[in-house]
Motif scaffolding. Structure first.
Motif, mmCIF file in Angstrom:
data_model
loop_
_atom_site.group_PDB
_atom_site.id
_atom_site.type_symbol
_atom_site.label_atom_id
_atom_site.label_comp_id
_atom_site.label_asym_id
_atom_site.label_seq_id
_atom_site.Cartn_x
_atom_site.Cartn_y
_atom_site.Cartn_z
ATOM 1 N N SER A 155 0.814 -1.213 0.000
ATOM 2 C CA SER A 155 0.000 0.000 0.000
ATOM 3 C C SER A 155 0.849 1.267 0.000
ATOM 4 N N LYS A 156 2.072 1.188 0.493
ATOM 5 C CA LYS A 156 2.965 2.355 0.460
ATOM 6 C C LYS A 156 3.330 2.723 -0.974
ATOM 7 N N GLY A 157 3.424 1.724 -1.852
ATOM 8 C CA GLY A 157 3.706 1.989 -3.260
ATOM 9 C C GLY A 157 5.092 2.523 -3.542
ATOM 10 N N ASP A 158 6.056 2.238 -2.654
ATOM 11 C CA ASP A 158 7.393 2.796 -2.850
ATOM 12 C C ASP A 158 8.460 1.746 -3.150
ATOM 13 N N ALA A 159 8.048 0.485 -3.328
ATOM 14 C CA ALA A 159 9.010 -0.576 -3.638
ATOM 15 C C ALA A 159 8.303 -1.695 -4.392
ATOM 16 N N MET A 160 9.083 -2.404 -5.212
ATOM 17 C CA MET A 160 8.522 -3.523 -5.967
ATOM 18 C C MET A 160 9.599 -4.539 -6.284
ATOM 19 N N MET A 161 9.172 -5.761 -6.611
ATOM 20 C CA MET A 161 10.070 -6.810 -7.085
ATOM 21 C C MET A 161 10.036 -6.755 -8.610
ATOM 22 N N ILE A 162 11.118 -6.280 -9.198
ATOM 23 C CA ILE A 162 11.109 -6.029 -10.642
ATOM 24 C C ILE A 162 11.208 -7.293 -11.482
ATOM 25 N N CYS A 163 11.365 -8.443 -10.861
ATOM 26 C CA CYS A 163 11.392 -9.685 -11.637
ATOM 27 C C CYS A 163 9.995 -10.106 -12.074
ATOM 28 N N VAL A 164 8.949 -9.684 -11.336
ATOM 29 C CA VAL A 164 7.589 -10.114 -11.672
ATOM 30 C C VAL A 164 6.566 -8.985 -11.705
ATOM 31 N N SER A 165 6.711 -7.975 -10.873
ATOM 32 C CA SER A 165 5.708 -6.916 -10.793
ATOM 33 C C SER A 165 5.849 -5.952 -11.958
#
Length: 195
Positions: A174-184
């Motif tokens: 919900s913070k929307g400030d990080a992601m896993m770039i391998c899948v998201s």
């Protein structure tokens, strides 16, 4: 993680459950690090699987729990820690299971801005963000490529994220400030990353 805790004078405890002594990886190395902080549970010697509730019974509310293992263990830990504060329990799956995180949404094309590199990439639906930045010559850590380990976690500066990983909590998402770039992916076709 143990090495980091020791170097930073942080308390730690490892509960290591395994089916048989022959399957116990790193046994000697772990004992050398600090056997007084280790609890080995060997199923075939104990005559039963680890009682997760008892193993986690003495945790203080401000302590963090990190769990890695097969699905039955992960499920038992999730059930035993359901009343703990949000963000205090972390899971790293051996694999993502039979359902691919990429199956949770459409793989639309997206535009990716890499702020520090001053690069803009067009990422087609068949390509992950990680694959796109690799093709652009940008080196970034990764491990599983399944959204299960958090090695490729990347800071998001702008844009909505279509989270498809197995590691971020709902609060973290919900913070929307990080992601896993391998899948998201980008939820609206555009992301700005701190790369």
């Amino acid at each position: 993680m143990i090495r980091w805790c020791r170097q930073n004078d942080r308390p730690w405890k490892l509960v290591y459950a395994v089916r048989s002594r022959q399957r116990t990886a790193y046994y000697e190395e772990l004992n050398a690090v600090g056997h007084e902080f280790l609890q080995f549970h060997i199923d075939d010697e104990a005559g039963e699987v680890l009682n997760v509730t008892m193993a986690l019974d003495d945790l203080a509310s401000d302590e963090q729990v990190y769990c890695c293992g097969p699905a039955p263990l992960m499920t038992a830990v999730a059930n035993a820690t359901s009343d703990r504060p949000a963000g205090s329990v972390h899971f790293e799956w051996f694999n993502a299971g039979s359902v691919s995180p990429a199956s949770s949404g459409q793989n639309s094309d997206m535009t990716l801005e890499l702020r520090r590199s001053n690069i803009t990439l067009e990422v087609p639906g068949h390509q992950s963000i990680l694959e796109a930045i690799e093709a652009a010559g940008i080196d970034h850590p990764f491990s599983c490529r399944e959204g299960a380990c958090a090695t490729c976690e990347t800071k998001v500066l702008e844009g909505a994220i279509d989270h498809r990983d197995f590691v971020l909590s709902e609060e973290q998402r919900s913070k929307g400030d990080a992601m896993m770039i391998c899948v998201s992916r980008a939820a609206d076709g555009h992301l700005v990353l701190d790369l």
